[in-house]
Design an enzyme around this catalytic site. Structure first.
Site, PDB file in Angstrom:
ATOM      1  N   SER A 111       0.950  -1.394  -0.029  1.00  0.00           N
ATOM      2  CA  SER A 111      -0.097   0.149  -0.057  1.00  0.00           C
ATOM      3  C   SER A 111       1.053   1.179  -0.078  1.00  0.00           C
ATOM      4  O   SER A 111       0.432   2.043  -0.730  1.00  0.00           O
ATOM      5  CB  SER A 111      -0.878  -0.080   1.299  1.00  0.00           C
ATOM      6  OG  SER A 111      -1.657   1.097   1.152  1.00  0.00           O
ATOM      7  N   LEU A 113       3.702   1.954  -1.563  1.00  0.00           N
ATOM      8  CA  LEU A 113       4.250   1.784  -2.637  1.00  0.00           C
ATOM      9  C   LEU A 113       3.228   2.457  -3.560  1.00  0.00           C
ATOM     10  O   LEU A 113       3.310   3.342  -4.507  1.00  0.00           O
ATOM     11  CB  LEU A 113       4.898   0.853  -3.206  1.00  0.00           C
ATOM     12  CG  LEU A 113       6.312   0.451  -2.433  1.00  0.00           C
ATOM     13  CD1 LEU A 113       6.576  -0.873  -2.953  1.00  0.00           C
ATOM     14  CD2 LEU A 113       7.205   1.492  -2.458  1.00  0.00           C
ATOM     15  N   ALA A 114       2.173   1.825  -3.504  1.00  0.00           N
ATOM     16  CA  ALA A 114       0.655   2.276  -4.159  1.00  0.00           C
ATOM     17  C   ALA A 114       0.305   3.637  -4.170  1.00  0.00           C
ATOM     18  O   ALA A 114       0.090   4.250  -5.065  1.00  0.00           O
ATOM     19  CB  ALA A 114      -0.561   1.102  -4.082  1.00  0.00           C
ATOM     20  N   ARG A 115       0.667   4.215  -2.837  1.00  0.00           N
ATOM     21  CA  ARG A 115       0.316   5.576  -2.613  1.00  0.00           C
ATOM     22  C   ARG A 115       1.461   6.460  -3.263  1.00  0.00           C
ATOM     23  O   ARG A 115       1.019   7.746  -3.342  1.00  0.00           O
ATOM     24  CB  ARG A 115       0.289   5.941  -1.229  1.00  0.00           C
ATOM     25  CG  ARG A 115      -0.909   4.922  -0.561  1.00  0.00           C
ATOM     26  CD  ARG A 115      -0.751   4.925   0.819  1.00  0.00           C
ATOM     27  NE  ARG A 115      -1.587   3.938   1.521  1.00  0.00           N
ATOM     28  CZ  ARG A 115      -2.496   4.184   2.579  1.00  0.00           C
ATOM     29  NH1 ARG A 115      -2.396   5.312   3.160  1.00  0.00           N
ATOM     30  NH2 ARG A 115      -3.227   3.254   2.984  1.00  0.00           N
ATOM     31  N   GLU A 138       5.727  -6.982 -12.697  1.00  0.00           N
ATOM     32  CA  GLU A 138       5.366  -6.042 -13.835  1.00  0.00           C
ATOM     33  C   GLU A 138       5.202  -4.512 -13.353  1.00  0.00           C
ATOM     34  O   GLU A 138       4.149  -4.254 -12.964  1.00  0.00           O
ATOM     35  CB  GLU A 138       3.983  -6.394 -14.681  1.00  0.00           C
ATOM     36  CG  GLU A 138       4.058  -7.807 -15.324  1.00  0.00           C
ATOM     37  CD  GLU A 138       3.152  -8.718 -14.653  1.00  0.00           C
ATOM     38  OE1 GLU A 138       2.321  -8.208 -13.867  1.00  0.00           O
ATOM     39  OE2 GLU A 138       3.038  -9.872 -14.767  1.00  0.00           O
ATOM     40  N   LYS A 178       5.284 -21.694 -20.313  1.00  0.00           N
ATOM     41  CA  LYS A 178       6.171 -20.595 -20.923  1.00  0.00           C
ATOM     42  C   LYS A 178       7.324 -20.285 -19.991  1.00  0.00           C
ATOM     43  O   LYS A 178       8.142 -19.574 -20.228  1.00  0.00           O
ATOM     44  CB  LYS A 178       5.515 -19.692 -21.429  1.00  0.00           C
ATOM     45  CG  LYS A 178       4.496 -20.186 -22.769  1.00  0.00           C
ATOM     46  CD  LYS A 178       3.772 -18.721 -23.226  1.00  0.00           C
ATOM     47  CE  LYS A 178       2.764 -18.334 -22.255  1.00  0.00           C
ATOM     48  NZ  LYS A 178       1.860 -17.305 -22.764  1.00  0.00           N
ATOM     49  N   GLN A 182      11.675 -20.223 -13.992  1.00  0.00           N
ATOM     50  CA  GLN A 182      12.135 -18.752 -14.264  1.00  0.00           C
ATOM     51  C   GLN A 182      13.062 -18.267 -13.266  1.00  0.00           C
ATOM     52  O   GLN A 182      12.540 -18.310 -12.035  1.00  0.00           O
ATOM     53  CB  GLN A 182      11.076 -17.898 -14.735  1.00  0.00           C
ATOM     54  CG  GLN A 182      10.423 -16.909 -13.795  1.00  0.00           C
ATOM     55  CD  GLN A 182       9.277 -16.117 -14.415  1.00  0.00           C
ATOM     56  OE1 GLN A 182       9.231 -15.934 -15.587  1.00  0.00           O
ATOM     57  NE2 GLN A 182       8.455 -15.562 -13.626  1.00  0.00           N
TER      58      GLN A 182
END
Length: 193
Positions: A111, A113-115, A138, A178, A182
């Protein structure tokens, strides 16, 4: 029903869930495990392609992806990766995760970082049963200022949900997987669909 902190620790203790390196207790909260940013990134190159036809012939899609995606960037220790407003970049968690066939994982951004406008996953936040490997992030900066992202910083949290039974087609046994095993910031492989 998602696993609580006690259950997450029990699954880690008996090896049903594997997170490497194993998170210390203080990074396991009520229903999540904090994950950190690794040092591998991938960005879009400057390009002149007007678009990528995702439904076009596979060889054309593959060639277009090769033209627009950078090689993997390995950031030296102590350096920051700058994500500018309106930019998309791929990165990877520091931790590697192995899920059993009867557990699905979910990645959520922080949260705090989202802010600031940082999206940690654009849409893909499910970690399939049978997954093994690092988790690709992403990143998208929807804020107004460039953000300095440093390897090792807390970047998100994983939660885990038991399935009604073991999956018949877990990710690690699918022929069409795919992104199996990774370990880096792997670019889109939509041309393999």
């Amino acid at each position: 029903m998602r696993l609580c902190d006690r259950d997450i620790e029990a699954w880690l203790d008996d090896g049903r869930l594997v997170i490497t390196p194993r998170p210390p207790t203080e990074r396991i909260s009520g229903a999540t495990v904090d994950v950190r940013l690794g040092n591998q990134f991938r960005v879009f190159r400057g390009h002149t392609a007007p678009f990528i036809d995702l439904s076009g012939p596979k060889d054309e899609v593959s060639a277009a992806l090769d033209r627009v995606m950078s090689d993997e960037i390995n950031l030296p220790e102590g350096e920051a990766f700058f994500l500018h407003p309106g930019e998309l970049a791929l990165a990877v968690t520091l931790e590697s995760v192995t899920l059993p066939d009867d557990l699905v994982g979910w990645l959520d951004g922080r949260s705090s970082l989202a802010r600031l406008g940082l999206m940690v996953h654009v849409t893909a936040h499910r970690i399939d049963p049978g997954w093994q490997g690092r988790i690709v992030l992403e990143f998208y900066n929807s804020g107004k200022l460039p953000l300095a992202l440093r390897p090792g910083m807390m970047i998100g949290a994983l939660s885990f949900e038991p399935l009604s039974g073991p999956a018949a087609r877990p990710y690690n046994r699918r022929q069409d997987a795919k992104y199996k095993d990774q370990q880096g910031a792997v670019a889109s492989r939509i041309d393999k669909d």
